[in-house]
Design a protein around this motif. Structure first.
Motif, PDB file in Angstrom:
ATOM      1  N   LEU A 196     -23.009 -34.598 -27.173  1.00 31.52           N
ATOM      2  CA  LEU A 196     -22.461 -33.299 -26.771  1.00 31.52           C
ATOM      3  C   LEU A 196     -21.161 -32.987 -27.506  1.00 31.52           C
ATOM      4  O   LEU A 196     -20.962 -31.867 -27.988  1.00 31.52           O
ATOM      5  N   ILE A 197     -20.294 -33.977 -27.597  1.00 34.12           N
ATOM      6  CA  ILE A 197     -19.013 -33.765 -28.280  1.00 34.12           C
ATOM      7  C   ILE A 197     -19.263 -33.452 -29.751  1.00 34.12           C
ATOM      8  O   ILE A 197     -18.659 -32.524 -30.303  1.00 34.12           O
ATOM      9  N   LYS A 198     -20.174 -34.196 -30.396  1.00 34.77           N
ATOM     10  CA  LYS A 198     -20.502 -33.925 -31.801  1.00 34.77           C
ATOM     11  C   LYS A 198     -21.055 -32.513 -31.975  1.00 34.77           C
ATOM     12  O   LYS A 198     -20.697 -31.807 -32.911  1.00 34.77           O
ATOM     13  N   GLN A 199     -21.919 -32.117 -31.051  1.00 37.65           N
ATOM     14  CA  GLN A 199     -22.543 -30.795 -31.125  1.00 37.65           C
ATOM     15  C   GLN A 199     -21.510 -29.680 -30.994  1.00 37.65           C
ATOM     16  O   GLN A 199     -21.480 -28.749 -31.794  1.00 37.65           O
ATOM     17  N   PHE A 200     -20.664 -29.767 -29.994  1.00 37.07           N
ATOM     18  CA  PHE A 200     -19.710 -28.696 -29.735  1.00 37.07           C
ATOM     19  C   PHE A 200     -18.504 -28.734 -30.669  1.00 37.07           C
ATOM     20  O   PHE A 200     -17.862 -27.717 -30.888  1.00 37.07           O
ATOM     21  N   ALA A 201     -18.190 -29.897 -31.236  1.00 33.61           N
ATOM     22  CA  ALA A 201     -17.056 -29.984 -32.160  1.00 33.61           C
ATOM     23  C   ALA A 201     -17.387 -29.362 -33.494  1.00 33.61           C
ATOM     24  O   ALA A 201     -16.504 -28.947 -34.239  1.00 33.61           O
ATOM     25  N   ASN A 202     -18.675 -29.281 -33.823  1.00 31.00           N
ATOM     26  CA  ASN A 202     -19.110 -28.633 -35.064  1.00 31.00           C
ATOM     27  C   ASN A 202     -18.415 -29.253 -36.281  1.00 31.00           C
ATOM     28  O   ASN A 202     -17.788 -28.553 -37.066  1.00 31.00           O
ATOM     29  N   ILE A 203     -18.530 -30.553 -36.435  1.00 28.82           N
ATOM     30  CA  ILE A 203     -17.886 -31.285 -37.519  1.00 28.82           C
ATOM     31  C   ILE A 203     -18.545 -30.930 -38.844  1.00 28.82           C
ATOM     32  O   ILE A 203     -19.748 -31.120 -39.013  1.00 28.82           O
ATOM     33  N   GLU A 204     -17.757 -30.421 -39.767  1.00 28.59           N
ATOM     34  CA  GLU A 204     -18.268 -30.142 -41.104  1.00 28.59           C
ATOM     35  C   GLU A 204     -18.173 -31.411 -41.934  1.00 28.59           C
ATOM     36  O   GLU A 204     -17.219 -32.162 -41.820  1.00 28.59           O
ATOM     37  N   MET A 205     -19.163 -31.657 -42.767  1.00 29.54           N
ATOM     38  CA  MET A 205     -19.225 -32.843 -43.616  1.00 29.54           C
ATOM     39  C   MET A 205     -19.049 -34.121 -42.791  1.00 29.54           C
ATOM     40  O   MET A 205     -18.091 -34.862 -42.971  1.00 29.54           O
ATOM     41  N   PRO A 206     -19.972 -34.400 -41.871  1.00 25.16           N
ATOM     42  CA  PRO A 206     -19.827 -35.577 -41.007  1.00 25.16           C
ATOM     43  C   PRO A 206     -19.810 -36.903 -41.766  1.00 25.16           C
ATOM     44  O   PRO A 206     -19.266 -37.882 -41.270  1.00 25.16           O
ATOM     45  N   GLU A 207     -20.367 -36.926 -42.972  1.00 24.68           N
ATOM     46  CA  GLU A 207     -20.329 -38.172 -43.740  1.00 24.68           C
ATOM     47  C   GLU A 207     -18.906 -38.569 -44.110  1.00 24.68           C
ATOM     48  O   GLU A 207     -18.614 -39.736 -44.345  1.00 24.68           O
ATOM     49  N   ILE A 208     -17.984 -37.609 -44.111  1.00 21.45           N
ATOM     50  CA  ILE A 208     -16.570 -37.876 -44.395  1.00 21.45           C
ATOM     51  C   ILE A 208     -15.731 -37.838 -43.118  1.00 21.45           C
ATOM     52  O   ILE A 208     -14.810 -38.616 -42.946  1.00 21.45           O
ATOM     53  N   ASN A 209     -16.060 -36.949 -42.213  1.00 18.66           N
ATOM     54  CA  ASN A 209     -15.212 -36.668 -41.055  1.00 18.66           C
ATOM     55  C   ASN A 209     -15.692 -37.279 -39.742  1.00 18.66           C
ATOM     56  O   ASN A 209     -15.246 -36.876 -38.677  1.00 18.66           O
ATOM     57  N   TYR A 210     -16.608 -38.233 -39.816  1.00 17.07           N
ATOM     58  CA  TYR A 210     -17.064 -38.925 -38.602  1.00 17.07           C
ATOM     59  C   TYR A 210     -17.051 -40.423 -38.865  1.00 17.07           C
ATOM     60  O   TYR A 210     -17.607 -40.901 -39.849  1.00 17.07           O
ATOM     61  N   SER A 211     -16.400 -41.167 -37.985  1.00 21.08           N
ATOM     62  CA  SER A 211     -16.343 -42.628 -38.077  1.00 21.08           C
ATOM     63  C   SER A 211     -16.684 -43.220 -36.721  1.00 21.08           C
ATOM     64  O   SER A 211     -16.265 -42.701 -35.694  1.00 21.08           O
ATOM     65  N   GLN A 212     -17.438 -44.324 -36.751  1.00 17.07           N
ATOM     66  CA  GLN A 212     -17.805 -44.987 -35.508  1.00 17.07           C
ATOM     67  C   GLN A 212     -17.498 -46.467 -35.639  1.00 17.07           C
ATOM     68  O   GLN A 212     -17.841 -47.100 -36.638  1.00 17.07           O
ATOM     69  N   TYR A 213     -16.841 -47.011 -34.635  1.00 19.90           N
ATOM     70  CA  TYR A 213     -16.496 -48.430 -34.597  1.00 19.90           C
ATOM     71  C   TYR A 213     -17.216 -49.075 -33.428  1.00 19.90           C
ATOM     72  O   TYR A 213     -17.358 -48.472 -32.375  1.00 19.90           O
ATOM     73  N   SER A 214     -17.628 -50.308 -33.618  1.00 17.47           N
ATOM     74  CA  SER A 214     -18.276 -51.076 -32.553  1.00 17.47           C
ATOM     75  C   SER A 214     -17.259 -51.992 -31.895  1.00 17.47           C
ATOM     76  O   SER A 214     -16.195 -52.247 -32.447  1.00 17.47           O
ATOM     77  N   GLU A 215     -17.627 -52.491 -30.765  1.00 16.69           N
ATOM     78  CA  GLU A 215     -16.733 -53.327 -29.969  1.00 16.69           C
ATOM     79  C   GLU A 215     -16.214 -54.538 -30.747  1.00 16.69           C
ATOM     80  O   GLU A 215     -15.054 -54.867 -30.688  1.00 16.69           O
ATOM     81  N   GLY A 216     -17.065 -55.196 -31.500  1.00 19.47           N
ATOM     82  CA  GLY A 216     -16.676 -56.428 -32.164  1.00 19.47           C
ATOM     83  C   GLY A 216     -15.984 -56.267 -33.498  1.00 19.47           C
ATOM     84  O   GLY A 216     -15.352 -57.188 -33.984  1.00 19.47           O
ATOM     85  N   ASP A 217     -16.091 -55.097 -34.136  1.00 17.37           N
ATOM     86  CA  ASP A 217     -15.543 -54.947 -35.489  1.00 17.37           C
ATOM     87  C   ASP A 217     -14.370 -53.974 -35.579  1.00 17.37           C
ATOM     88  O   ASP A 217     -14.184 -53.310 -36.588  1.00 17.37           O
ATOM     89  N   ILE A 218     -13.566 -53.905 -34.551  1.00 20.00           N
ATOM     90  CA  ILE A 218     -12.423 -52.995 -34.570  1.00 20.00           C
ATOM     91  C   ILE A 218     -11.223 -53.691 -35.212  1.00 20.00           C
ATOM     92  O   ILE A 218     -10.750 -54.704 -34.722  1.00 20.00           O
ATOM     93  N   ASP A 219     -10.780 -53.141 -36.313  1.00 19.09           N
ATOM     94  CA  ASP A 219      -9.549 -53.588 -36.965  1.00 19.09           C
ATOM     95  C   ASP A 219      -8.498 -52.551 -36.588  1.00 19.09           C
ATOM     96  O   ASP A 219      -8.572 -51.399 -37.013  1.00 19.09           O
ATOM     97  N   CYS A 220      -7.533 -52.946 -35.775  1.00 18.16           N
ATOM     98  CA  CYS A 220      -6.559 -52.002 -35.221  1.00 18.16           C
ATOM     99  C   CYS A 220      -5.778 -51.261 -36.300  1.00 18.16           C
ATOM    100  O   CYS A 220      -5.519 -50.064 -36.168  1.00 18.16           O
ATOM    101  N   VAL A 221      -5.409 -51.942 -37.370  1.00 20.57           N
ATOM    102  CA  VAL A 221      -4.663 -51.291 -38.459  1.00 20.57           C
ATOM    103  C   VAL A 221      -5.529 -50.208 -39.096  1.00 20.57           C
ATOM    104  O   VAL A 221      -5.079 -49.082 -39.330  1.00 20.57           O
ATOM    105  N   MET A 222      -6.805 -50.524 -39.373  1.00 16.13           N
ATOM    106  CA  MET A 222      -7.721 -49.550 -39.964  1.00 16.13           C
ATOM    107  C   MET A 222      -7.956 -48.375 -39.018  1.00 16.13           C
ATOM    108  O   MET A 222      -8.020 -47.224 -39.440  1.00 16.13           O
ATOM    109  N   LEU A 223      -8.091 -48.678 -37.730  1.00 15.00           N
ATOM    110  CA  LEU A 223      -8.332 -47.632 -36.747  1.00 15.00           C
ATOM    111  C   LEU A 223      -7.157 -46.666 -36.676  1.00 15.00           C
ATOM    112  O   LEU A 223      -7.347 -45.446 -36.645  1.00 15.00           O
TER     113      LEU A 223
END
Length: 78
Positions: A34-61
């Motif tokens: 729903l958030i992705k749909q209503f946010a209307n993200i242009e160029m999601p390959e550049i402007n969307y990032s997803q992190y999983s529980e085990g691979d979060i690097d706080c500095v990178m985040l």
């Protein structure tokens, strides 16, 4: 806010930050959709990032959150 409240809220405006948590993976996944749909993200390959529980690097985040969106007005980090 509960799922139904999120749906109603997104129809009027998308907030700058949402904290999704809980045990129901179906509702969490649908909330993200729903958030992705209503946010209307242009160029999601550049402007969307997803992190999983085990691979979060706080500095990178933090760098990801501080970076402005590219060729779009919005960016989504999940």
């Amino acid at each position: 806010m509960k799922y139904e409240q999120l749906k109603l809220n997104l129809k009027s405006k998308v907030e700058g930050l949402y904290l999704l948590f809980g045990e129901d993976l179906f509702l969490l996944d649908n909330s993200l959709k729903l958030i992705k749909q209503f946010a209307n993200i242009e160029m999601p390959e550049i402007n969307y990032s997803q992190y999983s529980e085990g691979d979060i690097d706080c500095v990178m985040l933090v760098k990801e959150l501080e970076t402005l969106p590219a060729f779009s007005s919005k960016k989504l980090v999940y």
